[in-house]
Design an enzyme around this catalytic site. Structure first.
Site, short mmCIF file in Angstrom:
data_model
loop_
_atom_site.label_atom_id
_atom_site.label_comp_id
_atom_site.label_asym_id
_atom_site.label_seq_id
_atom_site.Cartn_x
_atom_site.Cartn_y
_atom_site.Cartn_z
N GLY A 13 0.81 -1.01 0.03
CA GLY A 13 -0.06 0.03 0.01
C GLY A 13 0.85 1.21 0.09
N LEU A 14 2.01 1.25 -0.57
CA LEU A 14 3.06 2.30 -0.51
C LEU A 14 2.85 3.39 -1.78
CD1 LEU A 14 6.39 0.95 0.82
CD2 LEU A 14 4.79 2.44 1.78
N LYS A 16 3.41 1.73 -5.22
CA LYS A 16 4.05 1.11 -6.11
C LYS A 16 3.45 1.47 -7.43
CE LYS A 16 4.76 -3.09 -5.41
NZ LYS A 16 3.75 -3.23 -4.25
N ILE A 154 6.15 -14.85 0.18
CA ILE A 154 6.47 -16.13 -0.28
C ILE A 154 5.90 -16.41 -1.91
CG2 ILE A 154 4.54 -17.36 0.49
CD1 ILE A 154 6.34 -19.87 0.87
N GLY A 350 -22.27 -2.35 -9.75
CA GLY A 350 -22.26 -3.32 -8.54
C GLY A 350 -23.11 -4.66 -8.80
N CYS A 377 -23.86 0.94 -15.60
CA CYS A 377 -24.09 -0.52 -15.36
C CYS A 377 -25.43 -0.91 -14.54
CB CYS A 377 -22.66 -0.98 -15.00
SG CYS A 377 -22.67 -2.65 -15.37
N LEU A 378 -25.19 -1.04 -13.33
CA LEU A 378 -26.36 -1.43 -12.34
C LEU A 378 -27.11 -0.39 -12.30
CD1 LEU A 378 -27.72 -3.32 -10.26
CD2 LEU A 378 -26.06 -2.37 -8.67
N GLN A 381 -29.53 -0.08 -14.89
CA GLN A 381 -30.42 -1.19 -14.85
C GLN A 381 -31.59 -0.54 -13.63
OE1 GLN A 381 -28.54 -4.74 -14.18
NE2 GLN A 381 -27.53 -4.76 -15.98
N HIS A 499 -19.56 1.23 -19.17
CA HIS A 499 -18.70 2.02 -18.21
C HIS A 499 -17.69 3.02 -18.82
CE1 HIS A 499 -19.25 -0.63 -14.29
NE2 HIS A 499 -19.45 -1.55 -15.65
N GLU A 501 -16.14 5.36 -17.51
CA GLU A 501 -15.09 5.79 -16.60
C GLU A 501 -13.83 5.05 -17.06
OE1 GLU A 501 -17.29 2.43 -14.15
OE2 GLU A 501 -17.79 4.22 -15.70
#
EC number: 6.3.4.2
Length: 527
Positions: A13-14, A16, A154, A350, A377-378, A381, A499, A501
């Site tokens: 969460g830096l 990257k 890992i 969603g 989208c949703l 609808q 969508h 966006e």
């Protein structure tokens, strides 16, 4: 082909992804053609079935690939289009290798992590980098490869081993490793370098050396701190880059440029520095002359689920010199008073029943109170369902996805009998034909457009004539499929099955978002 690999240390969460995208942007600003690859070390084939509340947005690519949200950052920052080949996962790699083994491609060899898994990783990175072509027919000269997770995980080990082999095979001049790490501050405000030192040590244990270290912090990194990192981590002091938290992620390329990132990186890659194109900086540094408040009615409490919507609003706002302030409203908790204070309402996509009635109530409020609304989208609808219930007269109107009732929204015919959920929706780019007299056609400046999709359900053809007879017009279509709707007697009531966006860019804001922000601004001025 030259490769810039971005790894992360200390914690996840830096940023990257933003760092990798920003590196790509500053290289483009220097005149180079750049593409990107994201490595996600999870066992899922793709992000399509992952819980958005845990993983964030599923970004849909033009070929229908369902990818990590960082692919969206790459597309927006670099102004390019990527494919599912540019998102590698452990699931994809292992599935391919096992399939090849079953096919006999390895000629009886004992299939192992090294060389078979690592070779598959390298082959896929190389293919994604070398097969990419931009809209003008240019091939990439540099590929940015972001390795997800943290050094020491890992799950990342086979990928980092493949990176080590790539470094050996390509050598200095064609390969650079950028390591993003955390520089936490103590109670006195001094930045601590010990976590970075340990992170570099973990990297070295894997046979990798960082060429550039990016120190993430809420504070500026002093020269003395840079010298300390340089001394302990064996990188040139000029290759220790301060990445202080920026108020806007689109400013990060500017900050990295000021820190000398481009010059250090181009020197490492044996490339000419070139002249910096400042178009990006003028694009993202516009002043605002007005301000609006938009409410997004959410099913999921994590803003990262809606990152492309947030960015598309930002793009449209910048284009119109309008600051867009977002209020995140839980579909199950908001009040009518919350809606009254808004300049516009946005209903995002969603899945599932939770929060649906709250979204429908917000749509009804926007329709009856003439408040600008954009449904996606949703949201598209649910606009149909609300209209069917409260205008056409089917009080039990619902979606086939939601349960019993009058199914205003029905399963796509091609979805009948589909059992696997992963990668089986109507996904990716599809053409849409717009009514020439529609508001959307005016906004797009065209009647034939292409947008990205992600859905299993559509407007039930049985009720289209009844709906249109009451004033809701389907102004966008793909053959017999309804793609967009508008209400004529409303300042801005627009919804799309697609969508928009996902194709919005800082330099090319999405047309429906432009119309929405403009309508919100006009509504506020009238008040």
């Amino acid at each position: 082909m030259k490769y810039v690999v971005v790894t992360g240390g200390v914690m996840s969460g830096l940023g990257k992804g933003i760092t990798a995208a920003s590196i790509g942007r500053i290289l483009i600003n220097r005149g180079y053609h750049v593409t990107s690859v994201k490595i996600d070390p999870y066992l899922n084939i793709d992000a399509g079935l992952m819980n958005p509340a845990q993983h964030g947005e599923v970004f849909v690519l033009k070929d229908g690939g369902e990818a990590d949200l960082d692919l969206g950052n790459y597309e927006r920052f670099l102004d390019i289009e990527l494919t599912s080949d540019h998102n590698l996962t452990t699931g994809k790699i292992y599935s391919s290798v096992i399939s090849k083994e079953r096919h006999g491609d390895y000629l009886g060899a004992t299939v192992q992590i090294i060389p078979h898994i690592t070779d598959e990783i390298k082959d896929r990175i190389k293919h994604a980098a070398e097969s990419w072509v931009d809209k003008d027919g240019n091939h990439a000269e540099i590929c940015i490869v972001e390795v997800g997770g943290t050094v020491g995980d890992i799950e990342s080990m086979p990928f980092l081993e493949a990176v080590r082999q790539m470094h050996w095979e390509y050598g200095n001049g064609d390969f650079a490793l950028v390591h993003v790490t955390l520089l936490p501050a103590d109670t006195m405000g001094d930045l601590k370098t010990k976590p970075t030192q340990h992170s570099i040590k973990a990297l070295r244990e894997l046979g990798l050396e960082a060429d550039i270290i990016v120190g993430r912090s809420n504070l500026p990194v002093s020269l003395s701190t840079k010298r300390k990192i340089s001394s302990f981590c064996d990188v040139d002091v000029h290759a220790v880059i301060s990445a202080q938290t920026a108020p806007d992620t689109y400013l990060v390329p500017m900050e990295l440029e000021k820190e000398g990132m481009a010059d250090v990186l181009l020197k490492q890659l044996h490339l000419e520095s070139g002249k910096t194109d400042n178009g990006w900086y003028s694009l993202v540094a516009r002043d605002y002359t007005s301000r609006i408040t938009v409410g997004i009615i959410t099913k999921y409490g994590v803003e990262d689920v809606y990152i492309s919507i947030k960015e598309a609003l930002k793009h449209a706002g910048r284009h119109l010199s309008t600051e867009v302030v977002i209020h995140w409203l839980d579909a199950e908790l908001y009040t009518p008073e919350d809606l009254a204070d808004l300049d516009g309402i946005l209903i995002p996509g969603g899945f599932g029943n939770r929060g649906i009635e709250g979204m429908i109530s917000a749509i009804q409020y926007a329709r009856e109170h003439k408040k600008p609304l954009l449904g996606l989208c949703l949201g598209f609808q649910l606009c149909v369902i609300e209209f069917m219930r409260n205008v056409v007269g089917y009080w039990d109107a619902t979606s086939e996805e939601m349960g019993a009732g009058t199914h205003a929204i029905a399963l796509l015919p091609e979805q009948e009998g589909v059992e696997d959920l992963g990668g089986t929706m109507r996904l990716g780019d599809y053409p849409v034909t717009l009514d020439p007299a529609s508001r959307l056609a005016e906004l797009y400046g065209a009647t034939e457009i292409v947008e990205r999709h992600r859905h299993r359900y559509e407007v039930n053809p049985t009720y289209i004539d009844e709906i249109e007879a009451k004033g809701m017009k389907f102004v966008g279509k793909n053959g017999r499929r309804m793609e967009a709707l508008e209400l004529a007697d409303h300042p801005y009531f627009v919804a799309t099955q697609f969508h928009p966006e996902f194709r919005s860019r800082p330099a090319r804001p999405s047309a429906p978002f432009i119309g929405f922000v403009k309508a919100c601004r006009e509504m506020k001025r009238k008040e």
